[in-house]
Design an enzyme around this catalytic site. Structure first.
Site, PDB file in Angstrom:
ATOM      1  N   THR A  62      46.154  82.739  16.725  1.00  0.00           N
ATOM      2  CA  THR A  62      45.268  81.693  16.740  1.00  0.00           C
ATOM      3  C   THR A  62      45.658  80.059  16.130  1.00  0.00           C
ATOM      4  OG1 THR A  62      43.914  82.181  15.048  1.00  0.00           O
ATOM      5  CG2 THR A  62      42.812  82.833  17.209  1.00  0.00           C
ATOM      6  N   THR A 101      39.691  80.483  25.847  1.00  0.00           N
ATOM      7  CA  THR A 101      39.619  79.283  24.870  1.00  0.00           C
ATOM      8  C   THR A 101      39.743  78.068  25.838  1.00  0.00           C
ATOM      9  OG1 THR A 101      40.856  77.623  23.530  1.00  0.00           O
ATOM     10  CG2 THR A 101      42.124  79.396  24.486  1.00  0.00           C
ATOM     11  N   ASP A 102      39.058  76.946  25.455  1.00  0.00           N
ATOM     12  CA  ASP A 102      39.229  75.400  25.953  1.00  0.00           C
ATOM     13  C   ASP A 102      40.589  75.119  26.219  1.00  0.00           C
ATOM     14  OD1 ASP A 102      38.682  75.608  23.253  1.00  0.00           O
ATOM     15  OD2 ASP A 102      38.612  73.422  23.422  1.00  0.00           O
ATOM     16  N   TYR A 125      49.801  77.679  22.263  1.00  0.00           N
ATOM     17  CA  TYR A 125      48.853  78.613  22.043  1.00  0.00           C
ATOM     18  C   TYR A 125      47.894  78.603  23.431  1.00  0.00           C
ATOM     19  CZ  TYR A 125      44.065  79.709  20.880  1.00  0.00           C
ATOM     20  OH  TYR A 125      42.844  79.983  20.812  1.00  0.00           O
ATOM     21  N   TRP A 150      35.923  75.612  20.065  1.00  0.00           N
ATOM     22  CA  TRP A 150      35.805  75.050  18.642  1.00  0.00           C
ATOM     23  C   TRP A 150      34.826  75.869  17.978  1.00  0.00           C
ATOM     24  CZ3 TRP A 150      33.916  69.156  18.783  1.00  0.00           C
ATOM     25  CH2 TRP A 150      34.833  68.232  19.327  1.00  0.00           C
TER      26      TRP A 150
HETATM   27  N1  LIG Z   1      39.010  79.669  16.532  1.00  0.00           N
HETATM   28  C1  LIG Z   1      38.670  78.752  17.611  1.00  0.00           C
HETATM   29  O1  LIG Z   1      38.264  77.495  17.441  1.00  0.00           O
HETATM   30  C2  LIG Z   1      38.436  79.245  18.913  1.00  0.00           C
HETATM   31  C3  LIG Z   1      38.489  78.399  19.911  1.00  0.00           C
HETATM   32  C4  LIG Z   1      38.485  78.849  21.303  1.00  0.00           C
HETATM   33  C5  LIG Z   1      38.544  80.383  21.668  1.00  0.00           C
HETATM   34  N2  LIG Z   1      39.084  80.855  20.520  1.00  0.00           N
HETATM   35  C6  LIG Z   1      39.449  82.506  20.787  1.00  0.00           C
HETATM   36  O2  LIG Z   1      38.421  83.194  19.978  1.00  0.00           O
HETATM   37  C7  LIG Z   1      39.095  84.475  19.864  1.00  0.00           C
HETATM   38  C8  LIG Z   1      38.802  84.766  18.275  1.00  0.00           C
HETATM   39  O3  LIG Z   1      39.251  83.852  17.457  1.00  0.00           O
HETATM   40  P1  LIG Z   1      38.762  83.701  15.872  1.00  0.00           P
HETATM   41  O4  LIG Z   1      38.511  82.439  15.805  1.00  0.00           O
HETATM   42  O5  LIG Z   1      38.037  84.786  15.462  1.00  0.00           O
HETATM   43  O6  LIG Z   1      40.407  83.896  15.371  1.00  0.00           O
HETATM   44  P2  LIG Z   1      40.815  84.376  13.932  1.00  0.00           P
HETATM   45  O7  LIG Z   1      39.820  84.517  12.904  1.00  0.00           O
HETATM   46  O8  LIG Z   1      42.159  83.912  13.684  1.00  0.00           O
HETATM   47  O9  LIG Z   1      40.848  86.091  14.342  1.00  0.00           O
HETATM   48  C9  LIG Z   1      41.974  86.784  15.221  1.00  0.00           C
HETATM   49  C10 LIG Z   1      42.175  88.026  14.696  1.00  0.00           C
HETATM   50  O10 LIG Z   1      43.233  88.626  15.294  1.00  0.00           O
HETATM   51  C11 LIG Z   1      43.790  89.613  14.446  1.00  0.00           C
HETATM   52  N3  LIG Z   1      45.298  89.552  15.261  1.00  0.00           N
HETATM   53  C12 LIG Z   1      46.409  88.616  15.067  1.00  0.00           C
HETATM   54  N4  LIG Z   1      47.318  89.349  15.647  1.00  0.00           N
HETATM   55  C13 LIG Z   1      46.936  90.573  15.977  1.00  0.00           C
HETATM   56  C14 LIG Z   1      47.691  91.710  16.614  1.00  0.00           C
HETATM   57  N5  LIG Z   1      48.985  91.739  16.893  1.00  0.00           N
HETATM   58  N6  LIG Z   1      46.868  92.930  16.728  1.00  0.00           N
HETATM   59  C15 LIG Z   1      45.651  92.928  16.371  1.00  0.00           C
HETATM   60  N7  LIG Z   1      45.138  91.923  15.645  1.00  0.00           N
HETATM   61  C16 LIG Z   1      45.778  90.912  15.706  1.00  0.00           C
HETATM   62  C17 LIG Z   1      44.087  88.460  13.239  1.00  0.00           C
HETATM   63  O11 LIG Z   1      44.373  89.410  12.242  1.00  0.00           O
HETATM   64  P3  LIG Z   1      45.247  88.787  10.798  1.00  0.00           P
HETATM   65  O12 LIG Z   1      44.417  87.894  10.518  1.00  0.00           O
HETATM   66  O13 LIG Z   1      45.352  90.048  10.160  1.00  0.00           O
HETATM   67  O14 LIG Z   1      46.703  88.498  11.624  1.00  0.00           O
HETATM   68  C18 LIG Z   1      42.798  87.959  13.085  1.00  0.00           C
HETATM   69  O15 LIG Z   1      41.790  89.036  12.452  1.00  0.00           O
HETATM   70  C19 LIG Z   1      40.541  84.410  20.196  1.00  0.00           C
HETATM   71  O16 LIG Z   1      40.718  84.952  21.150  1.00  0.00           O
HETATM   72  C20 LIG Z   1      40.781  82.676  20.144  1.00  0.00           C
HETATM   73  O17 LIG Z   1      41.866  82.447  21.186  1.00  0.00           O
HETATM   74  C21 LIG Z   1      38.889  80.548  19.110  1.00  0.00           C
END
Ligand SMILES: NC(=O)c1ccc[n+]([C@@H]2O[C@H](COP(=O)([O-])OP(=O)(O)OC[C@H]3O[C@@H](n4cnc5c(N)ncnc54)[C@H](OP(=O)(O)O)[C@@H]3O)[C@@H](O)[C@H]2O)c1
Length: 291
Positions: A62, A101-102, A125, A150
């Protein structure tokens, strides 16, 4: 239901695990150390051992700007990882719920994005996430892809926490006021995914598989989001000063990846197919700030 959750220690993953346990599902939660979704053998072995009824993928790479220099890793997790999970789900004939994601959009549209709008990511990304979505669509028809924007919450790093941290160091901040979207709480995302799983039509003959947008209201700029954070934080005595906020254009806050000017998502399809309403992020912000 027996639910396997990947990325279970992330911002959304942590909330998902809590919400699924609260709803009395049998949860098998895996952080990145226990299950690396980019490792096909590990994914197959785990899925065969656990034999879940459904998988929710909350794992992702992310780091939006860092992805430009770590594109191999971003694609390994976001594209190959999604592919591995889709193949494993197909082999077990179980559904895959996935978060998107957006950032798959370029933000040039003037109105909120609907699911059939043409994606056009502006960076690695977004491109790697889009490729993951497309792999899932190609491989296995029993999928729900939920596009969100977001994200903020109690766990992990997010804009709300950054603002509160900056408030400890400064009295004045300049915040971008020409990118519009909608903050969405990790709780709302988790509840929506579990509402889908708990809905009567889930995994039935008439289950409306596909891509869905999660709408959050009201739409705001980052500047307006920051203003709301500080107003609520002051009211709750989390900060004891009025932050001076200056609205600035994106050109005054350059980032390696251009952010979409419009990230607003239209959730009409989610309402129509699963009766899930747009979420109220200001109410969720109050809950996060009081936790
Ligand atoms: N954050 C935003 O603003 C946002 C916006 C739109 C969409 N999204 C989407 O929402 C979803 C959740 O995002 P989030 O905000 O919860 O992100 P996050 O806090 O970064 O969580 C992602 C998790 O995925 C784990 N990860 C990374 N590489 C991995 C792998 N190879 N195998 C298994 N786990 C792995 C990470 O673990 P480690 O920390 O140990 O690497 C982390 O715990 C994602 O699909 C993201 O694209 C997020």
């Amino acid at each position: 239901m027996k639910i396997l959750i990947t990325g279970a220690r992330g911002q959304v993953g942590t909330e998902l695990v809590n919400e699924a346990i609260n709803r009395c599902h049998q949860v098998h939660a895996y952080g990145s150390n226990e299950l690396d979704i980019s490792n096909k053998e590990q994914v197959n072995k785990t899925v065969q051992q656990v034999k879940p009824d459904v998988i929710i993928n909350a794992a992702a790479y992310t780091a939006v700007d860092k992805a430009e220099t770590e594109s191999e890793l971003a694609y390994a997790v976001n594209s190959q990882g999604s592919e591995n999970l889709a193949i494993a789900c197909k082999s077990q004939n179980i559904p895959l719920l996935h978060i998107s994601t957006d950032y798959v959009y370029d933000g040039e549209k003037q109105t909120p994005y609907i699911e059939v709008d043409q994606p056009n990511p502006t960076g690695v990304y977004g491109a790697s996430k889009l490729e993951g979505d497309q792999k899932i669509e190609q491989i296995w028809h029993k999928y729900i892809i939920l596009r969100v924007s977001w994200v903020f919450g109690e766990y992990g790093n997010n804009f709300v926490k950054t603002m509160l941290r900056l408030a400890e160091q400064r009295d004045e901040l300049s915040i971008v006021d020409d990118q519009f979207g909608a903050p969405t709480s990790a709780t709302a995302i988790s509840k929506s995914l579990l509402d889908i799983i708990d809905s009567p039509q889930f995994n039935q003959q008439d289950c409306p598989w596909g891509i869905y947008n999660l709408q959050s209201d009201p739409g705001v700029s980052w500047y307006e989001f920051a203003r709301e954070i500080f107003q609520q934080a002051k009211k709750m005595s989390l900060i004891n000063k009025d932050m001076k906020l200056n609205p600035i254009p994106s050109s005054e806050f350059p980032t390696p990846v251009k952010r979409p000017a419009n990230s607003k998502l239209d959730g009409a399809k989610l309402k129509q197919c699963f009766d899930i309403l747009p979420v109220d992020w200001k109410r969720d912000l109050t809950k996060v700030l009081s936790s």
